[in-house]
Design a protein around this motif. Structure first.
Motif, PDB file in Angstrom:
ATOM      1  N   GLY A   1       0.824  -1.194   0.000  1.00 41.75           N
ATOM      2  CA  GLY A   1       0.000   0.000   0.000  1.00 41.75           C
ATOM      3  C   GLY A   1       0.864   1.252   0.000  1.00 41.75           C
ATOM      4  O   GLY A   1       1.972   1.257   0.554  1.00 41.75           O
ATOM      5  N   LEU A   2       0.376   2.320  -0.626  1.00 40.29           N
ATOM      6  CA  LEU A   2       1.151   3.566  -0.743  1.00 40.29           C
ATOM      7  C   LEU A   2       0.215   4.758  -0.648  1.00 40.29           C
ATOM      8  O   LEU A   2      -0.863   4.761  -1.244  1.00 40.29           O
ATOM      9  CB  LEU A   2       1.902   3.596  -2.083  1.00 40.29           C
ATOM     10  CG  LEU A   2       2.609   4.909  -2.453  1.00 40.29           C
ATOM     11  CD1 LEU A   2       3.796   5.155  -1.530  1.00 40.29           C
ATOM     12  CD2 LEU A   2       3.066   4.886  -3.911  1.00 40.29           C
ATOM     13  N   LYS A   3       0.616   5.784   0.108  1.00 38.50           N
ATOM     14  CA  LYS A   3      -0.099   7.054   0.112  1.00 38.50           C
ATOM     15  C   LYS A   3       0.850   8.152  -0.335  1.00 38.50           C
ATOM     16  O   LYS A   3       2.072   8.024  -0.216  1.00 38.50           O
ATOM     17  CB  LYS A   3      -0.669   7.364   1.497  1.00 38.50           C
ATOM     18  CG  LYS A   3       0.347   7.483   2.615  1.00 38.50           C
ATOM     19  CD  LYS A   3      -0.356   7.798   3.929  1.00 38.50           C
ATOM     20  CE  LYS A   3       0.636   7.855   5.093  1.00 38.50           C
ATOM     21  NZ  LYS A   3      -0.032   8.193   6.373  1.00 38.50           N
ATOM     22  N   ASP A   4       0.294   9.244  -0.869  1.00 37.25           N
ATOM     23  CA  ASP A   4       1.122  10.291  -1.501  1.00 37.25           C
ATOM     24  C   ASP A   4       1.491  11.417  -0.531  1.00 37.25           C
ATOM     25  O   ASP A   4       1.677  12.561  -0.944  1.00 37.25           O
ATOM     26  CB  ASP A   4       0.406  10.866  -2.720  1.00 37.25           C
ATOM     27  CG  ASP A   4      -0.847  11.666  -2.348  1.00 37.25           C
ATOM     28  OD1 ASP A   4      -1.252  11.626  -1.176  1.00 37.25           O
ATOM     29  OD2 ASP A   4      -1.414  12.313  -3.239  1.00 37.25           O
ATOM     30  N   GLU A   5       1.634  11.083   0.744  1.00 40.44           N
ATOM     31  CA  GLU A   5       1.904  12.106   1.755  1.00 40.44           C
ATOM     32  C   GLU A   5       3.130  12.941   1.418  1.00 40.44           C
ATOM     33  O   GLU A   5       3.144  14.157   1.631  1.00 40.44           O
ATOM     34  CB  GLU A   5       2.093  11.422   3.116  1.00 40.44           C
ATOM     35  CG  GLU A   5       2.337  12.381   4.269  1.00 40.44           C
ATOM     36  CD  GLU A   5       2.470  11.660   5.588  1.00 40.44           C
ATOM     37  OE1 GLU A   5       2.609  12.339   6.626  1.00 40.44           O
ATOM     38  OE2 GLU A   5       2.433  10.404   5.600  1.00 40.44           O
ATOM     39  N   PHE A   6       4.177  12.314   0.881  1.00 38.88           N
ATOM     40  CA  PHE A   6       5.419  13.031   0.590  1.00 38.88           C
ATOM     41  C   PHE A   6       5.701  13.146  -0.907  1.00 38.88           C
ATOM     42  O   PHE A   6       6.767  13.622  -1.302  1.00 38.88           O
ATOM     43  CB  PHE A   6       6.599  12.333   1.278  1.00 38.88           C
ATOM     44  CG  PHE A   6       6.436  12.213   2.768  1.00 38.88           C
ATOM     45  CD1 PHE A   6       6.513  13.341   3.587  1.00 38.88           C
ATOM     46  CD2 PHE A   6       6.180  10.986   3.358  1.00 38.88           C
ATOM     47  CE1 PHE A   6       6.352  13.239   4.954  1.00 38.88           C
ATOM     48  CE2 PHE A   6       6.025  10.870   4.724  1.00 38.88           C
ATOM     49  CZ  PHE A   6       6.108  12.004   5.534  1.00 38.88           C
ATOM     50  N   THR A   7       4.757  12.713  -1.736  1.00 33.63           N
ATOM     51  CA  THR A   7       4.983  12.724  -3.186  1.00 33.63           C
ATOM     52  C   THR A   7       3.878  13.434  -3.942  1.00 33.63           C
ATOM     53  O   THR A   7       3.815  13.350  -5.166  1.00 33.63           O
ATOM     54  CB  THR A   7       5.090  11.284  -3.711  1.00 33.63           C
ATOM     55  OG1 THR A   7       3.843  10.605  -3.474  1.00 33.63           O
ATOM     56  CG2 THR A   7       6.220  10.532  -3.037  1.00 33.63           C
ATOM     57  N   ASN A   8       3.007  14.150  -3.241  1.00 31.02           N
ATOM     58  CA  ASN A   8       1.821  14.722  -3.862  1.00 31.02           C
ATOM     59  C   ASN A   8       2.164  15.597  -5.066  1.00 31.02           C
ATOM     60  O   ASN A   8       2.973  16.524  -4.977  1.00 31.02           O
ATOM     61  CB  ASN A   8       1.046  15.548  -2.827  1.00 31.02           C
ATOM     62  CG  ASN A   8      -0.249  16.099  -3.387  1.00 31.02           C
ATOM     63  OD1 ASN A   8      -1.061  15.345  -3.912  1.00 31.02           O
ATOM     64  ND2 ASN A   8      -0.419  17.402  -3.299  1.00 31.02           N
TER      65      ASN A   8
END
Length: 280
Positions: free
Chosen positions: A180-187
């Motif tokens: 799983g991946l969220k874009d917290e630091f790559t938005n």
């Protein structure tokens, strides 16, 4: 002397064998719960009309022989904007199928199941997925710089709060890998996510080599499902979606008639891109 040695050996044998006790493990017995596998995945650039939901019941930890599939349930999914109902027909083997589902991006849907006189419900939104800009290979991003890894490249949208799921498996594998991946630091930026396999002789895992074929599914998922899959992968080591987990994992399927008898599993709606890569 020989008689003395034989006597000692016989005595030792009797002592050791007499110390063997049968240890019986008494496991807590709980009533079986409904298990809902309701992943409505819309492959990008297809109709997405054919979907399946699978129902079964939980079993004791050491029970591998009991038939657990559920038949006779009522299963439907409802479009919450126009109240269109999609009926999933019982196939008498635990599978419930429909061929007329209409997937709509960012649309909210509700799953309704009636089983053993109890009403289960879950609500989710169909999440889109961005295009893959390229799939490459490398050796310098993972834990072992000598090991081949596959990289999935994409451009994260500017909108905050995007969540993704990667599912990998090599041709011939019995288990899949979930990340799983969220874009917290790559938005809003280009991003690349890698997958490698470290050799593990004890578990029969071999690293990638030239010519290996790996399949990749790339999903857009909701925040709720990201949190669910994050806990699941931590408990199972990231492999397989339906392996045994140490403790029951609560999903979003609620029993409206009996809150103490909620179902296991998760109702999700996702858009997915399916790809494959052959290592050079």
């Amino acid at each position: 002397m020989n008689t003395y040695i034989k006597t000692i050996l016989l005595f030792t044998f009797l002592v050791l064998t007499s110390c063997e006790d049968v240890i019986e493990i008494e496991l807590q017995s709980v009533p079986p719960k409904l298990v809902i596998e309701a992943s409505l995945d819309w492959e990008k650039n297809t109709l997405g009309n054919e979907q399946m939901i699978r129902l079964s019941t939980s079993t004791p930890y050491f029970d591998t022989a009991t038939n657990t599939f559920v038949t006779g349930a009522s299963v439907k999914v409802i479009n919450n904007s126009n109240n269109t109902e999609f009926i999933f027909e019982d196939q008498n083997n635990g599978d419930y199928l429909t061929s007329d589902f209409v997937p709509i991006i960012n649309q909210s849907y509700t799953l309704e199941i009636i089983y053993n006189g109890e009403y289960y419900s879950a609500t989710e939104t169909l999440i889109p997925v961005v295009d893959i800009s390229g799939i490459t290979q490398s050796r310098n991003r993972g834990f072992d710089e000598e090991v081949l890894e596959v990289n999935v490249n994409f451009n994260d949208p500017v909108e905050k709060g995007n969540y993704y799921l990667f599912r990998y498996w090599e041709d011939g594998d019995l288990l899949v890998r979930l990340d799983g991946l969220k874009d917290e630091f790559t938005n809003g930026n280009p991003f690349s996510w890698y997958f490698e396999k470290i050799e593990d002789e004890d578990n029969g895992v071999e690293e990638f080599v030239s010519g290996d074929l790996v399949f990749i599914d790339f999903f857009g998922i909701s925040k709720g499902y990201y949190n669910y899959i994050n806990v699941l992968t931590q408990q199972t080591g990231g492999v397989s979606l339906f392996g045994t987990i140490p403790v029951p994992l609560k999903g979003n399927c609620i029993n409206l008639d009996n809150p103490d008898n909620d179902a296991y599993g998760y109702f999700r709606l996702t858009q997915v891109i399916r790809s494959a890569y052959t290592f050079q």
